[in-house]
Design an enzyme around this catalytic site. Structure first.
Site, PDB file in Angstrom:
ATOM      1  N   ASP A 256       0.834  -1.192   0.000  1.00 64.07           N
ATOM      2  CA  ASP A 256       0.000   0.000   0.000  1.00 64.07           C
ATOM      3  C   ASP A 256       0.876   1.252   0.000  1.00 64.07           C
ATOM      4  OD1 ASP A 256      -2.598   1.441   0.565  1.00 64.07           O
ATOM      5  OD2 ASP A 256      -1.502   1.944   2.384  1.00 64.07           O
ATOM      6  N   GLU A 285       1.784  -0.423  -5.147  1.00 66.21           N
ATOM      7  CA  GLU A 285       0.895   0.688  -5.453  1.00 66.21           C
ATOM      8  C   GLU A 285       1.836   1.899  -5.477  1.00 66.21           C
ATOM      9  OE1 GLU A 285      -3.275   2.559  -3.819  1.00 66.21           O
ATOM     10  OE2 GLU A 285      -1.659   2.266  -2.370  1.00 66.21           O
TER      11      GLU A 285
END
Length: 568
Positions: A256, A285
């Site tokens: 993340d 990400e």
């Protein structure tokens, strides 16, 4: 507890067993004893009987032994990723274990039949169940399994390992979303769990968090604090957690807001080395609040990356925006303008944050009132189109027919693209969040899969199953090299129209000829590659696939807002 012990900082826990961290309040804050803090390397946390309070007492459990390591297993099928929530995917009335890892084992057979070869779970590390934190993106510790997803909280790691082993038996990999860019301590005024106190340095710096010039917490993750990935202490904490989950058989890690850890490119590459040794996949990400590193800016080419450019360009094309055909040509090929290999890109139209696939074709604007922020949360622009009617109340039949066609178009664009496709659990049967594009705190029917809805949308799920099987039989979509000269691009009557008003494109590739028309009028396409051809997919049909292909002439009519695929 012994008063003398309670006034000491007990620094233990790196032997695989968790310990209490105890420390009095620092004299500079004048607030007295803080009581126990959480061991940031705890392997298990227990939330006390007062866990309904917003800030419960939390403590680590001593004497817990992590399960014996079990191996990773690469799927033998093409990668198709289904992102889902361990609880939300299984909230079925017919399951007494609903919302748990064992319940998810019961869904594996359906997912495998659908064509899924990877389940990517939203965070499964321990977070505070008393917080408004359904998604789990506010970790208390990085390396403990969230007990509330287990039928037996004391055996949460074993139950996660059992889920992984069962997935492997279905030829499915398990990836997890890891949040190592921040913790749930928020800012200087947030909950005090561990690092904020334990990491203070005598020189005013911090061993784990990034500080601004004025000594306050830097917020590069939008959560109040940012882990300092250049810090050896923070790096050790992160790697310890990754190793633990790898021991449970986890096959991949989606990081993340991964640009936070890219503050130290060498650390990113060291994780790449670790991943190669452990046999796990790494997925970034590649952005955060201040850095955008999608594509070749990412420090390690071995990582896969979420491709938000695919999301945005394909959403725009789907709703008929002008000027996007050149971008669509790049996205269909795996984004060679961004990456060194099509194996890098994870193509997606939807993820946990944002609209579901159905909501993309049913809502022009977000409806986030239930979140309690007065509509201030979640993006205002979703590149969605409601097909002429906002929401699901009193929808005319012709609007619903168009929505069903748009969903078939969305799935077909995803399936026809080079790279790894990803979707969100429930997209295959038109799951809706009623226009909420940021349901991070809603542990209710808004976020859970609606299994009753599946009955009404079974035709869509059947189409998706057939489409993914059709894709899986064609190695061209998963080959490691670019299509290059193997693909030819056309317009309706000759070369492709790449102009600003164009909304259509055709291409010929290894036994298939595809024609995408996002105009609101039909187009007649001249077939410009030698056949013979038969019509395989036509999204104007409710079934999506053509039952009786019949004979084709030299021209194929492609209906408004539809896609036709011919097979050799």
């Amino acid at each position: 507890m012994d008063a003398e012990i309670s006034q000491r900082l007990v620094i233990e826990g790196r032997d695989g067993r968790s310990r209490w961290w105890l420390r009095p309040r620092s004299s500079h804050d004048g607030r007295g004893s803080i009581g126990p803090l959480v061991d940031p390397e705890a392997v298990q946390l227990w939330f006390g009987p007062d866990h309904e309070r917003r800030r419960p007492d939390i403590w680590s459990v001593d004497g817990y032994t992590w399960p014996e390591p079990q191996p990773q297993r690469r799927t033998s099928r093409p990668l198709v990723v289904c992102e889902g929530h361990a609880r939300g995917m299984t909230m079925r009335r017919d399951r007494p274990d609903a919302g748990t890892f064992p319940a998810l084992i019961g869904e594996l057979e359906r997912l495998a039949a659908l064509g899924v070869s990877v389940i990517e779970l939203l965070p499964v590390h321990q977070f505070d169940p008393a917080e408004d934190n359904y998604w789990g993106y506010m970790p208390v510790v990085f390396g403990a399994v969230h007990q509330q997803y287990a039928t037996d909280p004391a055996r949460a790691p074993e139950e996660l390992a059992a889920l992984v082993a069962a997935a492997h038996e279905h030829d499915i990999e398990v990836w997890i979303d890891v949040v190592v860019n921040h913790t749930s301590e928020e800012d200087e005024n947030g909950p005090l769990h561990h690092l904020r106190e334990l990491g203070r340095r005598a020189d005013g710096g911090h061993r784990h968090y990034v500080l601004d010039a004025d000594g306050t917490f830097a917020d590069e993750a939008g959560t109040g604090n940012t882990i300092d990935a250049t810090s050896p202490d923070a790096q050790r904490l992160i790697m310890s957690a990754l190793d633990r989950f790898a021991d449970l058989g986890i096959d991949g890690y989606r990081f993340d807001l991964a640009s936070v850890i890219a503050r130290d490119p060498e650390f990113v590459r060291s994780i790449g080395d670790w991943g190669a040794r452990r046999g796990v996949r790494l997925i970034a990400e590649p952005w955060d609040v201040v850095r955008y590193l999608v594509g070749r800016s990412w420090p390690d080419r071995r990582w896969m990356q979420w491709n938000d450019r695919f999301r945005d360009d394909m959403r725009g094309f789907l709703r008929g925006e002008p000027g996007l055909v050149p971008a669509v040509v790049r996205r269909l090929q795996g984004s060679p303008d961004l990456f060194d290999s099509p194996e890098t890109t994870v193509n997606f139209l939807t993820a946990h944050d944002g609209f579901t696939m159905y909501d993309l074709v049913a809502y022009d604007r977000k409806h986030n009132g239930a979140n309690g922020w007065g509509g201030a949360d979640g993006p205002d622009e979703n590149r969605s189109w409601n097909c002429g009617w906002e929401g699901d109340r009193g929808v005319p039949d012709h609007v619903m027919a168009l929505r069903r066609r748009q969903l078939r178009n969305a799935w077909t664009l995803l399936a026809l693209s080079h790279g790894t496709p990803m979707f969100v659990a429930g997209d295959e049967f038109a799951r809706t969040q009623l226009g909420n594009n940021n349901a991070y705190r809603l542990d209710d029917e808004t976020s859970w899969l609606d299994w009753d809805r599946r009955v009404d949308w079974l035709a869509l799920e059947t189409f998706v199953e057939r489409l993914l099987a059709w894709r899986g039989r064609r190695a061209i979509f998963t080959q490691p090299g670019w299509w290059g000269a193997d693909v030819e691009w056309f317009g309706a009557h000759g070369p492709p129209d790449l102009g600003g008003d164009s909304r259509s494109i055709a291409w010929h590739l290894d036994g298939l000829y595809a024609m995408a028309n996002m105009w609101w009028e039909p187009l007649d396409f001249e077939i410009q590659a030698p056949g013979p051809w038969r019509r395989s997919i036509d999204t104007t049909l409710e079934a999506g696939f053509v039952r009786d292909p019949g004979r084709l002439g030299s021209t194929v009519r492609v209906g408004p807002r539809s896609i036709v695929v011919l097979s050799a």
